[in-house]
Enzyme design. Sequence first.
Site, PDB file in Angstrom:
ATOM      1  N   ASP A  69       0.911  -1.091  -0.172  1.00 54.53           N
ATOM      2  CA  ASP A  69       0.041   0.288  -0.007  1.00 54.53           C
ATOM      3  C   ASP A  69       0.918   1.289  -0.077  1.00 54.53           C
ATOM      4  O   ASP A  69       2.085   1.134   0.472  1.00 54.53           O
ATOM      5  CB  ASP A  69      -1.034   0.037   1.140  1.00 54.53           C
ATOM      6  CG  ASP A  69      -2.173   0.873   0.765  1.00 54.53           C
ATOM      7  OD1 ASP A  69      -2.043   1.721   0.067  1.00 54.53           O
ATOM      8  OD2 ASP A  69      -3.140   1.008   1.772  1.00 54.53           O
TER       9      ASP A  69
HETATM   10  C1  BGC Z   1      -4.851   3.414  -0.110  1.00 54.13           C
HETATM   11  C2  BGC Z   1      -5.034   2.457  -1.310  1.00 54.13           C
HETATM   12  C3  BGC Z   1      -4.615   3.375  -2.401  1.00 54.13           C
HETATM   13  C4  BGC Z   1      -3.372   4.009  -2.359  1.00 54.13           C
HETATM   14  C5  BGC Z   1      -2.993   4.821  -3.675  1.00 54.13           C
HETATM   15  C6  BGC Z   1      -3.596   4.137   0.035  1.00 54.13           C
HETATM   16  O1  BGC Z   1      -3.644   5.286   0.798  1.00 54.13           O
HETATM   17  O2  BGC Z   1      -5.032   2.636   1.036  1.00 54.13           O
HETATM   18  O3  BGC Z   1      -6.093   1.957  -1.026  1.00 54.13           O
HETATM   19  O4  BGC Z   1      -4.895   2.093  -3.514  1.00 54.13           O
HETATM   20  O5  BGC Z   1      -3.344   4.740  -1.444  1.00 54.13           O
HETATM   21  O6  BGC Z   1      -3.720   5.701  -3.793  1.00 54.13           O
END
Ligand code: BGC
Length: 744
Positions: free
Chosen positions: A228
């Site tokens: 993530d």
């Molecule tokens: C989120 C993800 C997301 C990623 C990219 C993170 O903060 O938890 O779900 O895909 O950011 O934006």
Amino acid sequence: MTFADLLPELTLAEKAALCLGSTFWHTAPVPRLGIPALMLSDGPHGLRRQPDGNQAGISGSLPATCFPTASALGSSWDPDLVRRIGAAIGAEARDHGVSVVLGPGVNIKRSPLCGRNFEYFSEDPLLAGVLGEAHVTGVQSQGVGACVKHFAVNNQETDRLRISADVDERALREIYLRHFERIIVRARPWMVMCAYNRVNGIRASEHHWLLTEVLRGEWDFDGVVVSDWGAVRDRVAALSAGLDLEMPPNLGVSDTAIVAAVHDGTLDEKILDQAALRILRLLDRAQPSADPAVIDHDAHHRLARAAAADCAVLLKNDRDILPLRPDAGDTIAVIGELARTPRFQGAGSSQVNPTRVEVPVDALRALVPAAVAVDFAAGYRLDGDDDEQMSVEAVDLAGRARAVVLFLGLPAGAESEGADRRHMDLPGNQTALLTRLAAVNTDVVVVLTSGSAVRLTPWDRHVPAVLETWLAGQAAGGAIADLLLGVANPSGKLAETLPHRLQDTPAYLNFPGEHGHVRYGEGIFVGYRGYDAVGRDVAYPFGHGLSYTTFAYHDLTVTVTGTTADDLAVVVTCTVVNTGLRRGKEVVQLYTGHPAGPPRELTAFAKVDVAAGAREHVTFHLDADDLSSWSSRHRRWLLDGGTYTISVGASSRDLRLTATVDLPKTPVDAPLTGESTLREWLADPSGAARLKAAIGVDADGKPVGVLADPESLTVLGDFPLQALAAFPRFGISQAAIAEVSDVA
Ligand code: BGC
């Protein structure tokens, strides 16, 4: 020649670089070898492709169809619909040159307070698994990868980058991993995103057991594990655990650390090679297609509208007040700021820039018969402040209208990625207005907009009808008009329980944790499993949802063949009859229960479309996997055996037909040792015979020692033999144990 073939050509530094992105959304190219960069973009309910000048921003993405969020899609219980939406998102991604869409989000709704529940499907792993599988299949049908997230046990936003989700192994397997397993095994996603949080103390990004032993070892995942965004702290530890790609790239730090670790021997280069190879294989999968996608945005919008209608849940409909049947000359009062300023998606990384937005009050005006007036009053402020003037105008309008459609819901600030909610209530200014409107008009229909469960008790008793529409995407306004006027027939069913009070929720005492830990004290008793286990009354149960028609259930049959967990096959059939006057869809839900589990668990379901007066025959095929539970002692799935109830019905608390069947127990190869209990020894015919022989009998041939008194089994049955050996009068010696044990 594939990109994977180029692995031996890569230098150590190039391999390290490949395991980080090159920009916020791109993998690293290797121009020297013609290896391109791949673009990733957020989903899950539409494409969030940030323009090149604003890569790290959240708003201002390029326009894309905003489909219903997972909170809504969960209530559709319709994998085919979710697959079609996935395909539309995949096509839009391909059109934008995006190789992987970061979705679906499939985390379990453990508490209604989780700020990101709108991005997740359900409190139930089967429903989340079936819909997640459909989403991945749809996206990937377009030659674009899906990325299942957030792996794993990411069920809250509070302290999300540090919190440890402390969960027992049975709950982990049965609730928090089960749907991931289904999606990975059946839909073969190209990517899995690790969660931010820790799982039982270990960061998900560094969790070898999760990322390697379970994901790849047990489930055979052959794609890329991506972090993530910002989940990596120790790049070398993460790589060793099985995390291939770090995003966004910590350039100059993580790549340097990887190279240094290989040089000083703390990282085996083979591990780096494996990760680099997986990324090269992703490049091979993501080849641009020869036929570019042709996007029909109108068709996608129509799909979004039909989908939103299929997701809405008609919670109550006293006096069959819906659909509205206005006569010429009638006035329908549409009240509520949300009818004019609709909220149709949540805030954070999933926020799509819609291609267009249907405003509910406009859509209703466009759909009512000629000579029916639709008058509007905002009624309340979205910031929650009281405004007497607005209330008075709304009450005045309600007093002279034939019926009132009152739009209530959570304001944008109430639900967002990054923060959990503190309570489940609607803003007080909205419920206060409802009471005043209900006093002047008996026909108030509430249209609810929320991305997760809100409390309806006690305000729902003041109104005859409530339609929960969730956050249903850019065409929600049109879909609501279709549903209110009967152009569409509601068929959504709750994918999460709506409790009377927050305090009733199974996770209440253990959410959101403290001092860096959240204890999953309710174990497997998440959602309806928990409410049912303690017999708690709820406002609207899991699986509930009304239709403008009615269904009857008949002729349940259950046929069991096979005698072992390997060949067991349970076939369940029933007939559903549409007993009303219009065509409608019913979700036939099959629940099973057995003594070693919660009272009932969703085990299969089917959404059927039945014409008025027609009948549909439904068949479910279950096997031992569907009926097994996780044994923490044996560390495997087991069929507990015994009497199972099998019920079909219209919700978890509206079971129409029930049968019972006796099923076999999975034999476990558990060697009898000194640590096995007396009860376990006696339950095994060979063990019992050996033990009895070792203890011996008296001169009259009667049992002696611990076997002399059958009642002593009550007190001593759970003693391991080793412990009994400490009591000489029980007749079990260490030597005898060594003699009779299966293993020394
Ligand atoms: C989120 C993800 C997301 C990623 C990219 C993170 O903060 O938890 O779900 O895909 O950011 O934006």
